[in-house]
Design an enzyme around this catalytic site. Structure first.
Site, PDB file in Angstrom:
ATOM      1  N   HIS A  81       0.861  -1.190   0.000  1.00 18.13           N
ATOM      2  CA  HIS A  81       0.000   0.000   0.000  1.00 18.13           C
ATOM      3  C   HIS A  81       0.892   1.233   0.000  1.00 18.13           C
ATOM      4  CE1 HIS A  81      -3.807   2.083   1.883  1.00 18.13           C
ATOM      5  NE2 HIS A  81      -3.114   2.919   1.119  1.00 18.13           N
ATOM      6  N   HIS A 112       1.306   4.863  -2.382  1.00 18.42           N
ATOM      7  CA  HIS A 112       0.918   5.730  -3.505  1.00 18.42           C
ATOM      8  C   HIS A 112       2.190   6.389  -4.003  1.00 18.42           C
ATOM      9  CE1 HIS A 112      -3.416   5.554  -2.413  1.00 18.42           C
ATOM     10  NE2 HIS A 112      -2.909   5.313  -1.225  1.00 18.42           N
ATOM     11  N   GLU A 151     -11.335   3.610   5.928  1.00 16.25           N
ATOM     12  CA  GLU A 151     -10.319   4.525   6.474  1.00 16.25           C
ATOM     13  C   GLU A 151     -11.072   5.642   7.195  1.00 16.25           C
ATOM     14  OE1 GLU A 151      -8.118   6.705   3.505  1.00 16.25           O
ATOM     15  OE2 GLU A 151      -6.448   7.151   4.870  1.00 16.25           O
ATOM     16  N   ASP A 166       1.790   3.896   2.936  1.00 14.77           N
ATOM     17  CA  ASP A 166       0.754   4.736   2.308  1.00 14.77           C
ATOM     18  C   ASP A 166       1.368   5.893   1.518  1.00 14.77           C
ATOM     19  OD1 ASP A 166      -1.819   5.378   1.594  1.00 14.77           O
ATOM     20  OD2 ASP A 166      -2.491   5.987   3.578  1.00 14.77           O
ATOM     21  N   ASP A 167       1.726   6.975   2.199  1.00 18.87           N
ATOM     22  CA  ASP A 167       2.315   8.161   1.551  1.00 18.87           C
ATOM     23  C   ASP A 167       3.508   8.599   2.389  1.00 18.87           C
ATOM     24  OD1 ASP A 167       0.108   8.876  -0.550  1.00 18.87           O
ATOM     25  OD2 ASP A 167      -0.972   8.505   1.323  1.00 18.87           O
TER      26      ASP A 167
HETATM   27  N1  HPA Z   1      -6.588   7.491   1.361  1.00 21.52           N
HETATM   28  C1  HPA Z   1      -7.261   7.811   0.264  1.00 21.52           C
HETATM   29  N2  HPA Z   1      -6.691   8.293  -0.824  1.00 21.52           N
HETATM   30  C2  HPA Z   1      -5.371   8.447  -0.827  1.00 21.52           C
HETATM   31  C3  HPA Z   1      -4.617   8.127   0.280  1.00 21.52           C
HETATM   32  C4  HPA Z   1      -5.252   7.612   1.437  1.00 21.52           C
HETATM   33  O1  HPA Z   1      -4.664   7.297   2.488  1.00 21.52           O
HETATM   34  N3  HPA Z   1      -3.332   8.414  -0.049  1.00 21.52           N
HETATM   35  C5  HPA Z   1      -3.327   8.865  -1.319  1.00 21.52           C
HETATM   36  N4  HPA Z   1      -4.564   8.890  -1.795  1.00 21.52           N
HETATM   37 ZN    ZN Z   2      -3.721   4.764   0.565  1.00 26.36          ZN
END
Ligand code: HPA
Ligand code: ZN
Length: 338
Positions: free
Chosen positions: A17, A19, A200, A278-279
């Protein structure tokens, strides 16, 4: 390096996971902005970093989409992807499944091919030079309509060999999975593996819809599934992996603090949990930082960490033989350490 960090660093793992636009570090964002003659709405790296205080998902997305606006040429997508992969390799990431958001770029006039070519070029280099394998997953932006997602899927059809799956990201509240039933049906028919962000900020019901309507094989996040025992039972019955992102949840106020993060409860329920970043450029840590932070906060032991690393391979899109080989490597490394 702490004992825990040293242990985590030694474990081979997959990241499922991530991005790619969320791996854009401020320094690289400014460097790319300058060569493309694009002005970021921040005057310096420090000012940009100072903007990384988010009360919710949308506040983060506003900064994330603004920074992604510097990416124009294939070289930009290459540099971004390569910087993530090199960094991930130092965390002993052996396999990465990478989300990208083509609509963020095509809406600004960047060709779909420019994005995919640049990312793919770096993925090929990582396979050859770093021994790091990967899969690419196209995410539809759920705040946009399904017609736009269908256009994006049409563009992806000529890249079936490059794109393994489709996902769903961006603002979750008010954008339920069922909004994308048709595009996911077509994507599955074309052989793309379906996954989706759910639970989330959205309710457990969105996790159920992702499973039942989109027929996803993995849930990204999934925290709020725990609010509904029926949804938990369905995740257990299907053995659906959850790609959990502790530092992301902290930064986006999905949890108040890591000590109240649901990951331990998920493990205790027998859910198929993995840990991811994630990011990472925005949330204060790469994948190993996530393992270390959540283990410290929840008192996880070494056996739990090995289980999470094993799950990361088992939940991947790799063929079974590759999963088995990587899990054997993990076992060889981890058994003398325990
Ligand atoms: N959630 C939803 N969209 C996203 C996320 C996330 O954590 N990171 C990048 N786009
Ligand atoms: Zn994500």
């Amino acid at each position: 390096m702490s004992d825990l960090a040293t242990f985590v660093r030694k474990l081979p793992k997959a990241e499922l996971h991530l991005h790619i636009e969320g791996a854009l570090e401020p320094e690289l964002a400014f460097a790319i902005a300058e060569r493309n003659d694009i002005a970021l709405p921040y005057s310096s790296v420090d000012e940009l970093r100072a903007a990384y205080r988010f009360a919710n998902l949308q506040e983060f997305l506003d900064v994330y989409y603004a920074c992604a606006g510097v990416l124009v040429e294939s070289q930009d997508f290459y540099d971004l992807t390569w910087s993530y992969l090199e960094r991930a390799r130092t965390d002993n990431v052996r396999h990465a499944e990478i989300f990208f958001d083509p609509q963020t770029h095509t809406a600004r006039g960047v060709e779909f091919a420019t994005v995919v070519d640049g990312i793919s070029w770096a993925l090929d280099d990582a396979r050859d030079k770093l021994g790091l394998t990967s899969r690419l997953i196209l995410c539809f932006l759920r705040h946009l309509d399904e017609a736009c997602a269908l256009e994006t899927l049409a563009a992806a059809m000529s890249y079936r060999d490059r794109i393994a799956g489709v996902g769903l990201d961006s603002g979750e509240r008010g954008n339920p999975p069922r909004k994308f039933a048709e595009v996911f049906r077509r994507a599955r028919d074309a052989g793309f593996v379906p996954v989706a962000h759910a639970g989330e900020e959205g309710p457990a019901e969105y996790v159920r819809e992702a499973l039942e309507v989109l027929e996803v094989v993995r849930i990204d996040h999934g925290n709020n599934a725990l609010d509904d025992p029926g949804v938990v039972a369905e995740l257990l019955r299907r053995r659906t992996p959850l790609t959990v992102c502790p530092l992301s949840n902290l930064k986006l106020c999905v949890v108040d603090d890591l000590a109240s993060h649901p990951l331990k409860r998920m493990l205790d329920l027998g859910l198929f949990v993995t840990v991811n970043s994630d990011d990472p450029a925005y949330f204060g840590g790469y994948v190993n930082d996530n393992y270390v932070a959540i283990a410290s906060a929840l008192g996880l032991g070494k056996a739990d960490l090995v289980r999470l690393a094993r799950n990361s391979f088992a939940a991947s899109l790799l063929p079974e033989t590759d999963k088995a080989r990587l899990i054997r490597e993990l076992d060889a490394v981890s058994s003398p350490l325990r």
